[in-house]
Design a protein around this motif. Structure first.
Motif, short mmCIF file in Angstrom:
data_model
loop_
_atom_site.label_atom_id
_atom_site.label_comp_id
_atom_site.label_asym_id
_atom_site.label_seq_id
_atom_site.Cartn_x
_atom_site.Cartn_y
_atom_site.Cartn_z
N GLU A 1 61.44 59.54 16.55
CA GLU A 1 60.47 59.17 17.58
C GLU A 1 59.08 58.99 16.97
O GLU A 1 58.35 58.04 17.31
CB GLU A 1 60.41 60.23 18.67
CG GLU A 1 59.43 59.84 19.77
CD GLU A 1 59.34 60.86 20.89
OE1 GLU A 1 58.49 60.68 21.77
OE2 GLU A 1 60.13 61.84 20.87
N ILE A 2 58.72 59.88 16.06
CA ILE A 2 57.39 59.80 15.43
C ILE A 2 57.23 58.47 14.69
O ILE A 2 56.25 57.75 14.87
CB ILE A 2 57.16 60.99 14.48
CG1 ILE A 2 57.00 62.28 15.29
CG2 ILE A 2 55.94 60.75 13.59
CD1 ILE A 2 56.95 63.53 14.45
N SER A 3 58.22 58.14 13.85
CA SER A 3 58.11 56.91 13.07
C SER A 3 58.15 55.68 13.97
O SER A 3 57.46 54.69 13.72
CB SER A 3 59.23 56.84 12.02
OG SER A 3 60.50 56.85 12.65
N THR A 4 58.94 55.74 15.04
CA THR A 4 59.04 54.60 15.95
C THR A 4 57.73 54.38 16.70
O THR A 4 57.27 53.25 16.85
CB THR A 4 60.19 54.81 16.94
OG1 THR A 4 61.42 54.94 16.22
CG2 THR A 4 60.30 53.64 17.91
N ARG A 5 57.13 55.46 17.18
CA ARG A 5 55.86 55.32 17.90
C ARG A 5 54.76 54.78 17.00
O ARG A 5 53.89 54.03 17.44
CB ARG A 5 55.45 56.65 18.53
CG ARG A 5 56.37 57.06 19.68
CD ARG A 5 55.77 58.16 20.53
NE ARG A 5 56.67 58.52 21.63
CZ ARG A 5 56.79 57.83 22.76
NH1 ARG A 5 56.03 56.74 22.94
NH2 ARG A 5 57.61 58.21 23.71
N TYR A 6 54.79 55.15 15.73
CA TYR A 6 53.80 54.61 14.79
C TYR A 6 54.02 53.11 14.61
O TYR A 6 53.07 52.32 14.57
CB TYR A 6 53.91 55.33 13.44
CG TYR A 6 52.77 55.01 12.49
CD1 TYR A 6 51.49 55.48 12.73
CD2 TYR A 6 52.99 54.23 11.36
CE1 TYR A 6 50.44 55.20 11.88
CE2 TYR A 6 51.94 53.93 10.50
CZ TYR A 6 50.68 54.43 10.76
OH TYR A 6 49.66 54.13 9.91
N ASN B 1 46.07 53.44 22.21
CA ASN B 1 46.78 54.40 23.07
C ASN B 1 48.08 54.87 22.43
O ASN B 1 48.41 56.06 22.46
CB ASN B 1 47.07 53.76 24.43
CG ASN B 1 45.79 53.47 25.21
OD1 ASN B 1 44.74 54.04 24.94
ND2 ASN B 1 45.88 52.55 26.18
N SER B 2 48.82 53.94 21.84
CA SER B 2 50.08 54.30 21.20
C SER B 2 49.85 55.20 19.99
O SER B 2 50.60 56.15 19.74
CB SER B 2 50.84 53.04 20.77
OG SER B 2 51.19 52.27 21.89
N LEU B 3 48.79 54.89 19.26
CA LEU B 3 48.49 55.69 18.07
C LEU B 3 48.05 57.09 18.46
O LEU B 3 48.42 58.08 17.78
CB LEU B 3 47.40 54.99 17.26
CG LEU B 3 47.33 55.29 15.76
CD1 LEU B 3 48.68 55.10 15.09
CD2 LEU B 3 46.30 54.37 15.10
N LEU B 4 47.30 57.21 19.54
CA LEU B 4 46.89 58.54 20.01
C LEU B 4 48.11 59.35 20.45
O LEU B 4 48.17 60.57 20.22
CB LEU B 4 45.89 58.41 21.16
CG LEU B 4 44.51 57.86 20.77
CD1 LEU B 4 43.65 57.66 22.01
CD2 LEU B 4 43.81 58.80 19.78
N LEU C 1 43.41 53.55 13.34
CA LEU C 1 42.73 53.90 14.59
C LEU C 1 41.26 53.43 14.54
O LEU C 1 40.73 52.91 15.53
CB LEU C 1 42.80 55.40 14.82
CG LEU C 1 42.34 55.94 16.18
CD1 LEU C 1 43.10 55.27 17.32
CD2 LEU C 1 42.51 57.45 16.24
N ALA C 2 40.64 53.61 13.39
CA ALA C 2 39.26 53.14 13.22
C ALA C 2 39.17 51.63 13.41
O ALA C 2 38.22 51.12 14.03
CB ALA C 2 38.74 53.53 11.84
N GLN C 3 40.16 50.91 12.90
CA GLN C 3 40.17 49.47 13.06
C GLN C 3 40.26 49.07 14.53
O GLN C 3 39.59 48.14 14.98
CB GLN C 3 41.36 48.86 12.31
CG GLN C 3 41.17 48.76 10.81
CD GLN C 3 40.17 47.69 10.45
OE1 GLN C 3 39.91 46.79 11.23
NE2 GLN C 3 39.61 47.77 9.26
N GLY C 4 41.07 49.79 15.28
CA GLY C 4 41.19 49.50 16.69
C GLY C 4 39.87 49.72 17.42
O GLY C 4 39.43 48.87 18.21
N TYR C 5 39.23 50.84 17.15
CA TYR C 5 37.94 51.11 17.79
C TYR C 5 36.88 50.10 17.34
O TYR C 5 36.01 49.70 18.12
CB TYR C 5 37.49 52.53 17.47
CG TYR C 5 38.22 53.59 18.26
CD1 TYR C 5 38.25 53.55 19.65
CD2 TYR C 5 38.87 54.65 17.61
CE1 TYR C 5 38.92 54.53 20.39
CE2 TYR C 5 39.54 55.63 18.34
CZ TYR C 5 39.56 55.56 19.73
OH TYR C 5 40.22 56.52 20.45
#
Length: 443
Positions: free
Chosen positions: A139-144, A161-164, A181-185
């Motif tokens: 699940e962890i690898s899939t969500r990433y 949101n998915s990364l959080l 995450l920084a890239q997204g922000y």
């Protein structure tokens, strides 16, 4: 002499890089996606069963999945898809447990991604994550991977949101995740959160004794610059140069030192790039010359410009020859200043530079050439201070004994109140000199 408009292109350089950084990040997302075919998924079976009761992967299902994976690896994507479709058809979907379904959808995602059908791949991975009681690692690898696919599609908020969600499941998130995450922000213009995450990634790498990646520093540098935090922009650039001594960073650091009013450091940074032959653009070399002029080192400024103009790296326009002429003149190299200003004047659209050239000729005691240059300048027009030019013209006429023309030039200059006093003084001096010469002739 000021730095002209060099700050414009330097600011452009400081602003331009993060666009490229974002593109690099997306490319990395595409290359680093956890698109694991069946073999990798099977390897996770039984992991962390102390926290989740994962259903078993039955032998007949395993064999079908292995067959589909073999077809996919042989680039028979259609054949692999047919096997998976058969497994889901005619009630098969209901017969598969959650872990088996997760592996089917995982392999589907691999097929869709290989076909560059990112929407279908994303939906398949979301189906993997929906299955209950799959191994936590899966699940962890899939969500990433889901978060990464959102970023590939430039769905920045969905990616964040998915990364959080992924961060909540992960005990030891890697540095790349913080950068993603920084890239997204960054894409959403939330520079504060972008900075917090990219700095976190940098500090984690440094704690491990590893060198942070160049694009991480670049993102941090850009974000600090955009927030107007010059001191931290300088700090990041200094760090960049320790590990990635590139021309652009020396140039940017020089500009930032200028923002801090650190003139000597500004000159030193730019000079470091210049002596290593990094400044291959004419605008950079002209900026180097300006910095030397500001530091009152006109000889070095002239050498930079002279070299650049001779090897064609600096554009041979009127402005650049004018700067060269002024530099040679400030360096007391009048003989070298004259040919530079001659070229500058010949390429100029107005007569201003001919007027300045007349001044240099006068300094070199070349009075006839001074008369010709200033006359040409006044005839062409566009001289900023024609009164001053006429004063110089009068001096040149006086030095050649053409007193009537000198008197005429001085009177013309005196019509402007800014030069009236000096013109009157010159006329008085000339009249006294004429009288002195008359008396000498009589005696």
């Amino acid at each position: 002499m000021k730095l002209h408009d060099s700050g414009v292109w330097l600011r452009a350089a400081l602003l331009a890089l993060p666009v490229a950084i974002a593109q690099v990040a997306v490319t990395q997302v595409q290359s680093e996606l956890g698109l694991r075919p069946f073999a990798a998924a099977v390897a996770q079976e039984g992991e962390q069963r102390e926290t989740r009761r994962t259903p078993a992967l039955r032998n007949q299902v395993y064999e079908k999945l292995a067959e589909a994976q073999a077809a996919a690896e042989a680039e028979d994507l259609a054949g692999a898809a047919r096997i998976l479709e058969d497994m889901l058809a005619s009630g098969g979907k209901n017969e598969l447990n959650s872990y088996e379904l997760a592996n089917v959808y995982n392999l589907y995602a691999f097929i869709h991604y290989t076909r560059e059908d990112y929407n279908a791949a994303l939906k398949a991975y979301e189906n993997v994550a929906r299955q209950p009681d799959i191994p936590l690692a899966m699940e962890i690898s899939t969500r990433y991977t889901i978060a990464q696919l959102y970023f590939v599609q430039e769905r920045w908020q969905d990616g964040i949101n998915s990364l959080l969600d992924w961060f909540k499941l992960t005990e030891n998130p890697n540095e790349e995740a913080y950068v993603l995450l920084a890239q997204g922000y960054y894409q959403l213009n939330d520079y504060t959160k972008a900075l917090l995450n990219v700095e976190k990634a940098i500090s984690l790498y440094q704690e491990k004794g590893k060198t942070p990646k160049e694009q991480w520093y670049n993102l941090a540098r850009f974000l600090y610059f955009e927030k107007g935090d010059i001191n931290n922009t300088v700090r990041v650039l200094e760090e960049l140069l320790k590990h990635y001594p590139d021309k652009q960073y020396w140039v940017q650091l020089s500009h930032m030192y200028g923002e801090q009013k650190k003139d000597s450091e500004q000159l030193a940074a730019m000079e470091t790039a210049y002596v290593q032959d990094m400044l291959d653009k004419g605008t950079e070399q002209v900026t180097m010359a300006y910095l030397y002029l500001n530091a009152e080192v006109p000889y070095k400024a002239a050498k930079v410009l002279d070299r650049g103009l001779k090897n064609d790296s600096i554009e041979d326009n009127s402005r650049n020859y004018e700067i060269l002429g002024n530099a040679w003149r400030q360096a007391q190299e009048v003989d070298k200043a004259i040919p530079a200003m001659e070229k500058a004047a010949a390429k100029a659209e107005t007569g201003e530079l001919y007027a300045r050239l007349g001044n240099i000729y006068l300094d070199g005691d070349r009075n006839e050439e001074a008369i010709t240059a200033i006359t040409r300048g006044l005839q062409r027009g566009g001289v900023r201070r024609p009164d001053s030019a006429r004063l110089v013209l009068g001096m040149a006429y006086f030095n050649t004994g053409q007193y009537d023309k000198a008197r005429e030039a001085f009177k013309a200059a005196g019509r402007d109140e800014r030069s009236a006093k000096y013109a009157e003084q010159w006329i008085q001096y000339m009249e006294s000199e004429i009288e002195r010469q008359r008396q000498l002739a009589q005696n």
